[in-house]
Design an enzyme around this catalytic site. Structure first.
Site, PDB file in Angstrom:
ATOM      1  N   CYS B  86     -10.846   3.419 -26.887  1.00  0.00           N
ATOM      2  CA  CYS B  86     -10.880   4.587 -26.006  1.00  0.00           C
ATOM      3  C   CYS B  86     -11.326   5.834 -26.764  1.00  0.00           C
ATOM      4  CB  CYS B  86      -9.524   4.763 -25.314  1.00  0.00           C
ATOM      5  SG  CYS B  86      -9.596   5.874 -23.894  1.00  0.00           S
ATOM      6  N   HIS B 200      -7.831  -0.610 -23.267  1.00  0.00           N
ATOM      7  CA  HIS B 200      -6.724  -0.524 -24.230  1.00  0.00           C
ATOM      8  C   HIS B 200      -6.069  -1.887 -24.444  1.00  0.00           C
ATOM      9  CE1 HIS B 200      -6.181   3.890 -24.672  1.00  0.00           C
ATOM     10  NE2 HIS B 200      -6.746   3.935 -23.484  1.00  0.00           N
ATOM     11  N   GLU B 202      -4.002  -2.717 -26.716  1.00  0.00           N
ATOM     12  CA  GLU B 202      -2.600  -2.546 -27.144  1.00  0.00           C
ATOM     13  C   GLU B 202      -1.656  -2.327 -25.966  1.00  0.00           C
ATOM     14  OE1 GLU B 202      -4.777  -0.212 -27.098  1.00  0.00           O
ATOM     15  OE2 GLU B 202      -3.835   1.723 -26.687  1.00  0.00           O
TER      16      GLU B 202
END
Lengths: 82, 230
Positions: B86, B200, B202
């Site tokens: 990002c 994302h 994560e």
């Protein structure tokens, strides 16, 4: 000599400007004749240089290296003596 | 193996990334943006967030932070694997470590949603992610519309630098599956050992939170290798 550099940064014509489009819509709602509204930025920098030409060169370098992204933005530089 | 997670003023996915790496039993440490010694790190992640408040342009100021010159040297000298997520992707583009730029979403809106992305070109840093692999990953961005200079798109595909594209649930890359107006639905690109993506991973570590495909992507990256000069 002290100069004020002004760098004007605009999205390239081919790059969509959603903020400009939204603003255009409102201007039209308000009754204005308004087309192709584009929103850019103006960045001013005070600098020490030997001449206006030298200040302009510095301004161009600032724009090329940081203030504008050549992939999506164009810029112009102007200089005034202080 | 030790992974460094860069922290800029305004990064806000740094600890999520550390949590994900620890969950994958990987040693990691955070690296402050003023650090210039990256010895001892085997991999580096630039996490998401709003480095320098997104002032000027997303990633533009962070791209010139002291740690980035050190990172650029390690990439050039040792083909250090680098992953930008990002805002990290935006920073890598602004630094010139990845081609192209991220501009405002075509919708004019911040987009926060779970998207399907398709692996366009397999990459040595992602073993097990063959071309055509589909992943469900969350996005959360306002400046995620990928763009390249006119005429630059063909070379990007020819050089296998397009890593991920937004696709529909069947894996078909088409306009209505594009959440942000990216050219050719591009969600992630690579150049050598440097990879950047807007989604994302994560935030997709557990299926009960919507998707565990981020775990798959990060695990793969942690296993992947790159021959120097490759």
């Amino acid at each position: 000599m002290r100069y004020r550099i002004a760098v004007e940064v605009m999205l390239k014509p081919a790059i969509l400007d959603p903020a400009g489009q939204a603003t255009e819509g409102i201007l039209q709602q308000m009754g204005f004749s308004a087309e192709d509204v584009r929103i850019g930025k103006r960045i001013t920098v005070e600098t020490e240089a030997d001449s206006a030409a030298a200040a302009e060169i510095a301004g161009r370098q600032m724009a090329e290296k940081l203030l504008a992204n050549p992939v999506m933005e164009d810029f112009s530089v102007s200089v005034v003596a202080l | 193996m030790t992974v460094g997670v860069l922290v800029f003023p305004g990064s806000n996915c740094d600890w999520d990334t550390v949590h994900a790496l620890e969950d994958l039993k990987t040693e990691c440490r955070t690296i402050w943006y003023t650090e210039t010694d990256l010895r001892g790190l085997d991999r580096v992640i630039l996490p998401g967030g709003f480095a320098y408040g997104d002032y000027l342009r997303s990633g533009a100021l962070a791209a010139h932070a002291p740690v980035m010159a050190a990172l650029e040297r390690r990439v050039a000298e040792t083909a250090l694997p680098v992953l930008g997520i990002c805002n990290g992707f935006q920073i890598l583009c602004e630094r010139g470590l990845l081609p192209g730029a991220l501009r405002n979403n075509a919708s004019g809106q911040f987009r926060c949603s779970l998207e399907t992305v398709r692996v366009t070109a397999a990459h040595p840093l992602f073993p097990g992610l063959a071309a055509g692999t589909l992943l469900r990953l969350p996005i959360a961005h306002h400046e995620g519309s990928y763009t390249v200079p006119p005429g630059g798109l063909g070379a990007l595909f020819e050089q296998q630098q397009v890593f991920l594209q937004y696709a529909d649930a069947d894996g078909v890359v088409q306009a209505y599956a594009n959440p942000n107006g990216s050219v050719a639905n591009i969600a992630g690109v690579s150049r050598g050992s440097v990879v950047g993506l807007m989604p994302h991973p994560e935030r997709a570590m557990e299926s009960y939170l919507g998707s565990a495909d981020g775990r798959r992507l990060l695990s793969s990256w942690l296993e992947g290798g790159m021959r120097h000069g490759a």
